[in-house]
Motif scaffolding. Structure first.
Motif, PDB file in Angstrom:
ATOM      1  N   ASP A 128      -5.521  -1.295  -5.083  1.00 23.54           N
ATOM      2  CA  ASP A 128      -5.008  -1.914  -3.857  1.00 23.54           C
ATOM      3  C   ASP A 128      -5.955  -3.033  -3.434  1.00 23.54           C
ATOM      4  O   ASP A 128      -7.055  -2.763  -2.957  1.00 23.54           O
ATOM      5  CB  ASP A 128      -4.906  -0.854  -2.755  1.00 23.54           C
ATOM      6  CG  ASP A 128      -3.989  -1.283  -1.629  1.00 23.54           C
ATOM      7  OD1 ASP A 128      -3.681  -2.486  -1.533  1.00 23.54           O
ATOM      8  OD2 ASP A 128      -3.588  -0.411  -0.845  1.00 23.54           O
ATOM      9  N   THR A 135       0.833  -1.206   0.000  1.00 23.26           N
ATOM     10  CA  THR A 135       0.000   0.000   0.000  1.00 23.26           C
ATOM     11  C   THR A 135       0.867   1.256   0.000  1.00 23.26           C
ATOM     12  O   THR A 135       0.576   2.218  -0.709  1.00 23.26           O
ATOM     13  CB  THR A 135      -0.949  -0.006   1.221  1.00 23.26           C
ATOM     14  OG1 THR A 135      -1.853  -1.104   1.075  1.00 23.26           O
ATOM     15  CG2 THR A 135      -1.754   1.281   1.318  1.00 23.26           C
ATOM     16  N   GLN A 141      -7.506   0.479  -0.563  1.00 25.13           N
ATOM     17  CA  GLN A 141      -7.756  -0.773   0.153  1.00 25.13           C
ATOM     18  C   GLN A 141      -8.981  -0.629   1.072  1.00 25.13           C
ATOM     19  O   GLN A 141      -9.735  -1.570   1.246  1.00 25.13           O
ATOM     20  CB  GLN A 141      -6.500  -1.141   0.965  1.00 25.13           C
ATOM     21  CG  GLN A 141      -6.528  -2.530   1.540  1.00 25.13           C
ATOM     22  CD  GLN A 141      -5.162  -2.965   2.065  1.00 25.13           C
ATOM     23  OE1 GLN A 141      -4.248  -2.161   2.244  1.00 25.13           O
ATOM     24  NE2 GLN A 141      -5.021  -4.249   2.322  1.00 25.13           N
TER      25      GLN A 141
END
Ligand code: ATP
Ligand code: MG
Length: 223
Positions: free
Chosen positions: A168, A47, A92
């Motif tokens: 992500d 990330t 994410q």
């Protein structure tokens, strides 16, 4: 070359001044039409690398060249503009806006770029349909399952037809069928002249990617 990442390093300062080396000298290039994947365990720096590559986090060292622009050599305003025009980003944690419905969430990037139009709304509806979300178009994010929210986040990242998509864990919460829908879409987006940098621990992704880098402790171990 769409994106060139060279010599990126990033440490986070921890409490008591103990630094965590999240990314430690990573380089890669992505050309038009390519889907590049970075695969590695939790905490290896995926990330962090993606945020840096997408213009959202300053690296300690190294350069990100997007098209002909050095992303961290320009002002924050210029970088925001560049992001709005060229970059799609699937976080994410999704970061959907809870108070507005799915259609409005997908249209959010068009507010920043002043590009709202009925054809854009049509495109939003098409993306929502392609990701099997039509029945939820007037629902709010909190009323959706995690996998549904993940697909909304992807539709939002694609609405402005970015030249590069940063994703992500875009299949992290999806069942096999929806993961396939999403992966086929992402690889199609790359093949049709886009570019994708995708980070994941999901083994299902390897097949579609032109290249897969294995990441461990902030480094690529198969380069
Ligand atoms: N804001 C932060 N402050 C301090 N340390 C951080 C911060 N963000 C991440 N880290 C640390 O940096 C390392 C890399 O984190 P990162 O989120 O990039 O990993 P990741 O590969 O994306 O993990 P995951 O697969 O769980 O999402 C981890 O050790 C993490 O604890
Ligand atoms: Mg992560």
């Amino acid at each position: 070359m769409v994106l060139s990442i060279s010599g990126i390093k990033k440490s986070y300062k921890k409490v008591k001044n103990e630094a965590v080396k999240a990314v430690n000298d990573v380089s890669l290039e992505i050309g038009k039409g390519e889907l590049v994947a970075v695969n590695g365990p939790s905490g290896c720096g995926k990330t962090t690398l993606l945020l840096i590559a997408g213009g959202l986090l300053y690296p300690d060292e190294g350069e990100i060249i997007l098209g002909d622009t050095n992303l961290y050599d320009i002002s924050a305003n210029q970088r925001d503009k560049k992001r709005a025009e060229n970059i799609g980003f699937v976080f994410q944690q999704f970061y959907l806006v809870p108070y507005i419905n799915i259609l409005e969430n997908v249209l959010i990037p068009s507010i920043g770029s002043n590009s709202y139009s009925s054809s854009l709304e049509k495109r939003a509806r098409e993306l929502i349909d392609q990701f099997n979300l039509s029945h939820r178009i007037h629902h709010k994010p909190g009323e959706l399952s995690t996998g549904e929210r993940q697909r909304v986040a992807l539709a939002r990242a694609l609405i402005n037809e970015p030249s590069i998509l940063f994703a992500d864990e875009p299949t992290g919460n999806l069942d096999d069928d929806n993961a396939e829908v999403v992966l086929n879409y992402i690889s199609g987006f790359a093949k049709e002249g886009g570019a994708v940098l995708l980070v994941t621990h999901d083994g299902r992704i390897g097949k579609q990617a032109q290249r897969t880098y294995k990441m461990k402790d902030g480094r690529f171990i198969n380069q």
